[in-house]
Design a protein around this motif. Structure first.
Motif, PDB file in Angstrom:
ATOM      1  N   LEU A  99       0.835  -1.196   0.000  1.00  0.00           N
ATOM      2  CA  LEU A  99       0.000   0.000   0.000  1.00  0.00           C
ATOM      3  C   LEU A  99       0.875   1.253   0.000  1.00  0.00           C
ATOM      4  CD1 LEU A  99      -2.486  -1.160   2.797  1.00  0.00           C
ATOM      5  CD2 LEU A  99      -2.843  -1.248   0.326  1.00  0.00           C
ATOM      6  N   PRO A 100       0.463   2.289  -0.728  1.00  0.00           N
ATOM      7  CA  PRO A 100       1.216   3.544  -0.672  1.00  0.00           C
ATOM      8  C   PRO A 100       0.904   4.284   0.620  1.00  0.00           C
ATOM      9  CG  PRO A 100      -0.717   3.821  -2.044  1.00  0.00           C
ATOM     10  CD  PRO A 100      -0.689   2.373  -1.648  1.00  0.00           C
ATOM     11  N   HIS A 101       1.926   4.863   1.239  1.00  0.00           N
ATOM     12  CA  HIS A 101       1.705   5.716   2.404  1.00  0.00           C
ATOM     13  C   HIS A 101       1.506   7.140   1.906  1.00  0.00           C
ATOM     14  CE1 HIS A 101       1.859   7.453   6.337  1.00  0.00           C
ATOM     15  NE2 HIS A 101       2.242   6.333   6.919  1.00  0.00           N
ATOM     16  N   TRP A 102       0.469   7.799   2.410  1.00  0.00           N
ATOM     17  CA  TRP A 102       0.174   9.147   1.930  1.00  0.00           C
ATOM     18  C   TRP A 102       1.289  10.144   2.249  1.00  0.00           C
ATOM     19  CZ3 TRP A 102       0.189  12.861   5.647  1.00  0.00           C
ATOM     20  CH2 TRP A 102      -0.079  12.471   6.971  1.00  0.00           C
ATOM     21  N   VAL A 103       2.129   9.835   3.261  1.00  0.00           N
ATOM     22  CA  VAL A 103       3.219  10.753   3.609  1.00  0.00           C
ATOM     23  C   VAL A 103       4.186  10.903   2.437  1.00  0.00           C
ATOM     24  CG1 VAL A 103       5.214  11.056   5.122  1.00  0.00           C
ATOM     25  CG2 VAL A 103       3.026  10.314   6.077  1.00  0.00           C
ATOM     26  N   GLY A 104       4.422   9.801   1.713  1.00  0.00           N
ATOM     27  CA  GLY A 104       5.317   9.872   0.575  1.00  0.00           C
ATOM     28  C   GLY A 104       6.071   8.582   0.349  1.00  0.00           C
ATOM     29  N   PRO A 105       6.876   8.518  -0.715  1.00  0.00           N
ATOM     30  CA  PRO A 105       7.593   7.289  -1.055  1.00  0.00           C
ATOM     31  C   PRO A 105       8.523   6.802   0.041  1.00  0.00           C
ATOM     32  CG  PRO A 105       7.640   8.837  -2.888  1.00  0.00           C
ATOM     33  CD  PRO A 105       7.072   9.578  -1.719  1.00  0.00           C
ATOM     34  N   GLN A 106       9.050   7.721   0.857  1.00  0.00           N
ATOM     35  CA  GLN A 106      10.001   7.303   1.891  1.00  0.00           C
ATOM     36  C   GLN A 106       9.339   6.437   2.955  1.00  0.00           C
ATOM     37  OE1 GLN A 106       8.814  10.322   1.437  1.00  0.00           O
ATOM     38  NE2 GLN A 106       8.245  11.255   3.396  1.00  0.00           N
ATOM     39  N   ASP A 107       8.026   6.498   3.097  1.00  0.00           N
ATOM     40  CA  ASP A 107       7.307   5.691   4.077  1.00  0.00           C
ATOM     41  C   ASP A 107       6.497   4.577   3.420  1.00  0.00           C
ATOM     42  OD1 ASP A 107       7.745   6.997   6.799  1.00  0.00           O
ATOM     43  OD2 ASP A 107       7.191   8.723   5.583  1.00  0.00           O
ATOM     44  N   SER A 108       6.760   4.316   2.166  1.00  0.00           N
ATOM     45  CA  SER A 108       6.065   3.276   1.420  1.00  0.00           C
ATOM     46  C   SER A 108       7.037   2.160   1.070  1.00  0.00           C
ATOM     47  CB  SER A 108       5.462   3.866   0.143  1.00  0.00           C
ATOM     48  OG  SER A 108       4.541   4.898   0.436  1.00  0.00           O
ATOM     49  N   PRO A 109       6.523   0.923   0.886  1.00  0.00           N
ATOM     50  CA  PRO A 109       5.114   0.549   0.989  1.00  0.00           C
ATOM     51  C   PRO A 109       4.716   0.256   2.428  1.00  0.00           C
ATOM     52  CG  PRO A 109       6.385  -1.363   0.379  1.00  0.00           C
ATOM     53  CD  PRO A 109       7.361  -0.211   0.450  1.00  0.00           C
ATOM     54  N   ILE A 110       3.412   0.214   2.665  1.00  0.00           N
ATOM     55  CA  ILE A 110       2.861  -0.286   3.923  1.00  0.00           C
ATOM     56  C   ILE A 110       2.605  -1.778   3.741  1.00  0.00           C
ATOM     57  CG2 ILE A 110       0.846  -0.247   5.438  1.00  0.00           C
ATOM     58  CD1 ILE A 110       0.545   2.736   4.745  1.00  0.00           C
ATOM     59  N   ARG A 111       3.118  -2.576   4.689  1.00  0.00           N
ATOM     60  CA  ARG A 111       2.905  -4.027   4.652  1.00  0.00           C
ATOM     61  C   ARG A 111       2.489  -4.508   6.037  1.00  0.00           C
ATOM     62  NH1 ARG A 111       8.498  -5.318   1.270  1.00  0.00           N
ATOM     63  NH2 ARG A 111       7.667  -4.806  -0.807  1.00  0.00           N
ATOM     64  N   TRP A 112       1.548  -5.442   6.055  1.00  0.00           N
ATOM     65  CA  TRP A 112       1.025  -5.996   7.304  1.00  0.00           C
ATOM     66  C   TRP A 112       1.587  -7.393   7.550  1.00  0.00           C
ATOM     67  CZ3 TRP A 112      -1.964  -3.344  10.736  1.00  0.00           C
ATOM     68  CH2 TRP A 112      -2.560  -2.159  10.288  1.00  0.00           C
ATOM     69  N   TYR A 113       1.867  -7.690   8.825  1.00  0.00           N
ATOM     70  CA  TYR A 113       2.353  -8.999   9.251  1.00  0.00           C
ATOM     71  C   TYR A 113       1.592  -9.416  10.514  1.00  0.00           C
ATOM     72  CZ  TYR A 113       6.350  -8.072   6.165  1.00  0.00           C
ATOM     73  OH  TYR A 113       7.147  -7.795   5.083  1.00  0.00           O
ATOM     74  N   ALA A 114       1.587 -10.713  10.777  1.00  0.00           N
ATOM     75  CA  ALA A 114       0.859 -11.176  11.965  1.00  0.00           C
ATOM     76  C   ALA A 114       1.387 -12.523  12.430  1.00  0.00           C
ATOM     77  CB  ALA A 114      -0.638 -11.282  11.669  1.00  0.00           C
ATOM     78  N   ALA A 115       1.087 -12.793  13.686  1.00  0.00           N
ATOM     79  CA  ALA A 115       1.219 -14.099  14.327  1.00  0.00           C
ATOM     80  C   ALA A 115       0.055 -14.168  15.305  1.00  0.00           C
ATOM     81  CB  ALA A 115       2.563 -14.223  15.046  1.00  0.00           C
ATOM     82  N   PRO A 116      -0.256 -15.326  15.839  1.00  0.00           N
ATOM     83  CA  PRO A 116      -1.393 -15.385  16.768  1.00  0.00           C
ATOM     84  C   PRO A 116      -1.264 -14.368  17.901  1.00  0.00           C
ATOM     85  CG  PRO A 116      -0.736 -17.598  16.160  1.00  0.00           C
ATOM     86  CD  PRO A 116       0.294 -16.678  15.564  1.00  0.00           C
ATOM     87  N   GLY A 117      -2.266 -13.491  18.026  1.00  0.00           N
ATOM     88  CA  GLY A 117      -2.259 -12.483  19.073  1.00  0.00           C
ATOM     89  C   GLY A 117      -1.354 -11.295  18.815  1.00  0.00           C
ATOM     90  N   ARG A 118      -0.746 -11.194  17.632  1.00  0.00           N
ATOM     91  CA  ARG A 118       0.189 -10.114  17.336  1.00  0.00           C
ATOM     92  C   ARG A 118      -0.099  -9.557  15.949  1.00  0.00           C
ATOM     93  NH1 ARG A 118       5.693 -13.489  18.882  1.00  0.00           N
ATOM     94  NH2 ARG A 118       4.713 -14.717  20.546  1.00  0.00           N
ATOM     95  N   LEU A 119      -0.170  -8.240  15.851  1.00  0.00           N
ATOM     96  CA  LEU A 119      -0.441  -7.561  14.591  1.00  0.00           C
ATOM     97  C   LEU A 119       0.630  -6.504  14.384  1.00  0.00           C
ATOM     98  CD1 LEU A 119      -2.413  -7.077  12.193  1.00  0.00           C
ATOM     99  CD2 LEU A 119      -3.594  -5.424  13.661  1.00  0.00           C
ATOM    100  N   LEU A 120       1.289  -6.518  13.221  1.00  0.00           N
ATOM    101  CA  LEU A 120       2.384  -5.600  12.934  1.00  0.00           C
ATOM    102  C   LEU A 120       2.185  -4.940  11.581  1.00  0.00           C
ATOM    103  CD1 LEU A 120       3.636  -8.213  14.598  1.00  0.00           C
ATOM    104  CD2 LEU A 120       5.779  -7.029  14.199  1.00  0.00           C
TER     105      LEU A 120
END
Length: 250
Positions: free
Chosen positions: A195-216
């Motif tokens: 996902l693109p971060h609206w702040v700009g390319p330096q904060d992109s991409p946005i990526r999600w990760y997880a494990a049971p009970g943990r969201l990153l």
């Protein structure tokens, strides 16, 4: 037209977000099931479709003179009027706040109006249209191919940055490059696109990760990306901090 959950639909286990979204957000029904289960598991809130919101959306349709997409309507029926779930970093706008910016129907905004999320007006006739985000630097950028995906990402983000969460359950750090491999070794990438971060390319991409009970969520990459973490319990967040021994904010 409204989407009704199956009478005996199995309860989706969202303790592990990556497992619950394995293969991606399949369709609108899957997105709504995830939203209901995630809200109950991670925030302790039950969600039911609101007929009152449905009538308010009808009024908006008459005022603007165009039909609202099914995916937009069904997400609003669950989440409108629930600021405890959607009113933090990048809030869902209220039904009365739906409006046009640059040919996009805006349904979400950064809390200081630095960015906006919307559906192209020429795609409003689709049941599950694409979503774009407006960056102050780059204008409108493609965000997600389907509105149903955007409901899932919205709830993940607003839960991650919810106000009032104890420091023992949410934290952030600048992730040194040498610790970046830990994400792939101990956590599973959530099946959402980059996902693109609206702040700009330096904060992109946005990526999600997880494990049971943990969201990153990782914003950006080299040399330093920002890692945001949320634990289902205090112990879950403590385990994340132990996995990434760096300078955490809290």
């Amino acid at each position: 037209m409204t989407v009704q959950p199956p009478a005996e639909a199995p309860v989706l286990d969202t303790r592990d977000v990556a497992a619950a979204l394995r293969g991606g957000v399949r369709d609108l029904d899957h997105a709504l099931e995830f939203v209901r289960s995630f809200a109950a598991t991670w925030s302790g809130h039950s969600l039911c479709p609101s007929d009152l919101i449905d009538h308010q959306l009808d009024d908006e349709e008459r005022q603007f003179g165009y039909p609202l997409p099914l995916a937009l309507r069904e997400g609003y029926r669950l989440l409108a009027g629930r600021p405890e779930l959607t009113g933090h970093q990048d809030p869902l706008v209220p039904v009365a706040g739906l409006g046009e910016i640059d040919g996009y129907l805006v349904f979400r905004r950064e809390n200081q109006d630095a960015a906006f999320w919307g559906i192209p007006f020429d795609r409003l006739d689709e049941d599950d249209p694409p979503v774009a985000v407006r960056s102050p630097q780059d204008g409108w950028l493609p965000f997600l191919p389907r509105m149903s995906q955007a409901w899932v990402e919205l709830l993940l983000g607003e839960t991650l940055f919810a106000c009032g969460i104890e420091p023992e359950r949410a934290d952030s750090c600048e992730l040194p490059a040498e610790l970046a491999p830990v994400l792939g070794q101990r956590y599973t990438r959530v099946d959402l696109p980059d996902l693109p971060h609206w702040v700009g390319p330096q904060d992109s991409p946005i990526r999600w990760y997880a494990a049971p009970g943990r969201l990153l969520r990782l914003d950006g990459t080299e040399p330093l990306g920002w890692l945001h973490a949320r634990g289902l319990t205090r112990a879950d967040l403590a385990a994340v901090r132990a996995d990434f021994p760096c300078q955490w904010v809290n």
